[in-house]
Design an enzyme around this catalytic site. Structure first.
Site, PDB file in Angstrom:
ATOM      1  CB  SER A 105      32.086  20.644  45.859  1.00 29.61           C
ATOM      2  OG  SER A 105      30.442  20.693  44.892  1.00 29.61           O
TER       3      SER A 105
ATOM      4  CE1 TYR B 289      29.663  26.683  39.769  1.00 18.66           C
ATOM      5  CE2 TYR B 289      28.189  26.817  41.235  1.00 18.66           C
ATOM      6  CZ  TYR B 289      29.136  26.557  40.692  1.00 18.66           C
ATOM      7  OH  TYR B 289      30.005  27.148  41.885  1.00 18.66           O
TER       8      TYR B 289
ATOM      9  CE  LYS C 282      31.818  24.211  41.297  1.00 19.42           C
ATOM     10  NZ  LYS C 282      33.231  24.072  41.683  1.00 19.42           N
TER      11      LYS C 282
HETATM   12  N1  LIG Z   1      32.844  32.745  45.280  1.00 16.56           N
HETATM   13  C1  LIG Z   1      31.244  31.665  45.479  1.00 16.56           C
HETATM   14  O1  LIG Z   1      30.463  31.953  46.209  1.00 16.56           O
HETATM   15  C2  LIG Z   1      31.461  30.182  45.115  1.00 16.56           C
HETATM   16  C3  LIG Z   1      30.934  29.357  46.408  1.00 16.56           C
HETATM   17  C4  LIG Z   1      30.908  28.275  45.650  1.00 16.56           C
HETATM   18  C5  LIG Z   1      32.017  27.290  45.294  1.00 16.56           C
HETATM   19  N2  LIG Z   1      33.237  28.575  44.493  1.00 16.56           N
HETATM   20  C6  LIG Z   1      33.969  27.216  44.274  1.00 16.56           C
HETATM   21  O2  LIG Z   1      34.886  27.935  44.542  1.00 16.56           O
HETATM   22  C7  LIG Z   1      35.892  27.853  43.284  1.00 16.56           C
HETATM   23  C8  LIG Z   1      36.958  29.327  42.690  1.00 16.56           C
HETATM   24  O3  LIG Z   1      36.146  30.007  43.417  1.00 16.56           O
HETATM   25  P1  LIG Z   1      36.539  31.135  43.089  1.00 16.56           P
HETATM   26  O4  LIG Z   1      35.109  31.579  44.467  1.00 16.56           O
HETATM   27  O5  LIG Z   1      37.483  31.677  44.301  1.00 16.56           O
HETATM   28  O6  LIG Z   1      36.000  32.399  42.270  1.00 16.56           O
HETATM   29  P2  LIG Z   1      37.755  33.290  41.249  1.00 16.56           P
HETATM   30  O7  LIG Z   1      37.449  34.292  42.605  1.00 16.56           O
HETATM   31  O8  LIG Z   1      36.428  34.030  39.967  1.00 16.56           O
HETATM   32  O9  LIG Z   1      38.724  32.211  40.984  1.00 16.56           O
HETATM   33  C9  LIG Z   1      37.704  31.693  40.175  1.00 16.56           C
HETATM   34  C10 LIG Z   1      39.185  31.159  39.287  1.00 16.56           C
HETATM   35  O10 LIG Z   1      39.287  29.269  39.067  1.00 16.56           O
HETATM   36  C11 LIG Z   1      40.498  29.601  38.402  1.00 16.56           C
HETATM   37  N3  LIG Z   1      39.987  29.232  36.151  1.00 16.56           N
HETATM   38  C12 LIG Z   1      38.723  28.870  36.131  1.00 16.56           C
HETATM   39  N4  LIG Z   1      39.074  28.353  35.175  1.00 16.56           N
HETATM   40  C13 LIG Z   1      40.141  27.817  35.071  1.00 16.56           C
HETATM   41  C14 LIG Z   1      40.896  26.914  34.273  1.00 16.56           C
HETATM   42  N5  LIG Z   1      40.077  26.199  33.075  1.00 16.56           N
HETATM   43  N6  LIG Z   1      42.392  26.415  34.582  1.00 16.56           N
HETATM   44  C15 LIG Z   1      42.539  27.240  35.586  1.00 16.56           C
HETATM   45  N7  LIG Z   1      42.342  27.895  36.597  1.00 16.56           N
HETATM   46  C16 LIG Z   1      40.851  28.689  35.608  1.00 16.56           C
HETATM   47  C17 LIG Z   1      40.505  31.241  37.950  1.00 16.56           C
HETATM   48  O11 LIG Z   1      41.523  31.549  36.753  1.00 16.56           O
HETATM   49  P3  LIG Z   1      41.787  33.460  36.086  1.00 16.56           P
HETATM   50  O12 LIG Z   1      42.054  34.039  37.006  1.00 16.56           O
HETATM   51  O13 LIG Z   1      42.322  33.105  34.323  1.00 16.56           O
HETATM   52  O14 LIG Z   1      39.658  33.016  35.172  1.00 16.56           O
HETATM   53  C18 LIG Z   1      40.436  31.820  39.206  1.00 16.56           C
HETATM   54  O15 LIG Z   1      42.057  32.020  39.139  1.00 16.56           O
HETATM   55  C19 LIG Z   1      35.034  27.382  42.170  1.00 16.56           C
HETATM   56  O16 LIG Z   1      35.380  26.289  41.657  1.00 16.56           O
HETATM   57  C20 LIG Z   1      33.662  28.146  41.944  1.00 16.56           C
HETATM   58  O17 LIG Z   1      33.002  27.252  41.891  1.00 16.56           O
HETATM   59  C21 LIG Z   1      32.782  29.794  44.393  1.00 16.56           C
END
Ligand SMILES: NC(=O)c1ccc[n+]([C@@H]2O[C@H](COP(=O)([O-])OP(=O)(O)OC[C@H]3O[C@@H](n4cnc5c(N)ncnc54)[C@H](OP(=O)(O)O)[C@@H]3O)[C@@H](O)[C@H]2O)c1
Length: 288
Positions: free
Chosen positions: A139, A153, A157
């Site tokens: 989340s 968003y 979540k």
């Molecule tokens: N980083 C932060 O600060 C933060 C904070 C709170 C929560 N989150 C959560 O953490 C999770 C991972 O994000 P991240 O921070 O690691 O960002 P990220 O580096 O942008 O990674 C996101 C991943 O999700 C994949 N994705 C997006 N849409 C998809 C779909 N329809 N089917 C399959 N894969 C899909 C992307 O694939 P592609 O490479 O193909 O685009 C990528 O592998 C997310 O749920 C995000 O909301 C992140």
């Protein structure tokens, strides 16, 4: 590396970059087995080639139910079980509630909520018959507290958290754990290439969602959170005999969530008399 048949089998969505990638690397380095999924599995070639006996890359767009079923079947035919599911795939939508379009909103829910639901339902049949398993739903601090310019968003979540709370109670009798992971700012691609910004911007919101847009521009690449350390924390939870329902990651997220809890508690107290004064008056006379 030799296959360790006592090792856990992980199934992680969104392994191309960020948390998914970091977790995939740590899981494999510690000798566990992994179905690493991505929309473009070729992005995982280098990773899986380094662990040929314990890693398999599988194509998976979580919004595609057929791909979900195929990926889960591949996992079961390859390793025979799935011990840990990590619903990680997701992205942010930046725009005030009045600025976002219907299609932007629906696409956001399709990935962040329905995508996680699709994979969970597909994996649960197996975990339930196996009488064990752990589901980590990634989340956000934004799944507990709303932020200006991130309302949709936040909604995806919050939906994930509501379903996860109920799910945790439903599957506990089958020996399955559910943990909601709530990261703050981590240095992934989330605030950069993955972020969708509403096509429409309304001048009246420039001060509010505009500030959030500027904040994201500054944040991208400068977040203090290290995804590799988040991965270690998630593994600690999976190895725990009493895993928590919620795992907050990052001092920023902890501070925000503590503030939210304080503010909710204060408001409950302030409005308590109004809240409780809502039963039928007959109920009051029965109670006398
Ligand atoms: N980083 C932060 O600060 C933060 C904070 C709170 C929560 N989150 C959560 O953490 C999770 C991972 O994000 P991240 O921070 O690691 O960002 P990220 O580096 O942008 O990674 C996101 C991943 O999700 C994949 N994705 C997006 N849409 C998809 C779909 N329809 N089917 C399959 N894969 C899909 C992307 O694939 P592609 O490479 O193909 O685009 C990528 O592998 C997310 O749920 C995000 O909301 C992140």
């Amino acid at each position: 590396m030799m296959t360790n048949h006592n090792a856990k089998v992980w199934f992680i969505t969104g392994c191309s970059t960020g948390f998914g990638r970091a977790l995939a690397e740590v899981v494999l380095k510690q000798g566990d087995r992994l179905i690493a999924t991505a929309r473009k599995p070729e992005q995982l070639s280098e990773l899986v080639n380094s662990f040929p006996d314990t890693a398999k890359a599988v194509r998976l767009d979580v919004t595609n139910r057929q791909e979900v079923d195929e990926a889960v079947n591949t996992a079961l035919s390859t390793f025979g079980q799935i011990d840990v599911l990590v619903n990680n795939a997701g992205y942010g939508l930046l725009g005030a509630i009045e600025e976002v379009s219907d299609s932007e909103v629906r696409a956001q829910f399709e990935t962040n909520f329905f995508g996680a639901l699709n994979v969970t339902q597909a994996v649960l049949t197996h975990m339930r018959s196996h009488h064990s398993g752990h589901i980590l739903n990634i989340s956000s601090v934004g799944g507990f507290s709303g932020f200006t310019g991130f309302g949709i968003y936040n909604a995806t979540k919050f939906a994930l958290e509501g379903a996860s709370e109920a799910l945790a109670q439903e599957v506990a009798p089958f020996g399955i754990h559910v943990t909601i992971v709530e990261p703050g700012g981590f240095r992934t691609d989330w605030a950069g290439r993955s972020m969708v910004r509403s096509a429409c911007e309304i001048e009246d919101y420039a001060e509010l969602s505009g500030q959030t847009r500027n904040w994201m521009d500054r944040e991208d690449g400068n977040q203090v959170g290290d995804p590799a350390r988040a991965a270690t924390a998630m593994i600690e939870v999976v190895n725990s005999s009493q895993p928590p329902l919620r795992l907050v990651l990052g001092a920023d997220a902890l501070e925000r969530i503590r503030g939210e809890l304080r503010s909710v508690a204060e408001e409950l107290d302030r409005w308590e008399a109004t809240s409780v004064n809502t039963a039928f008056s007959q109920t009051a006379s029965f109670a006398v």
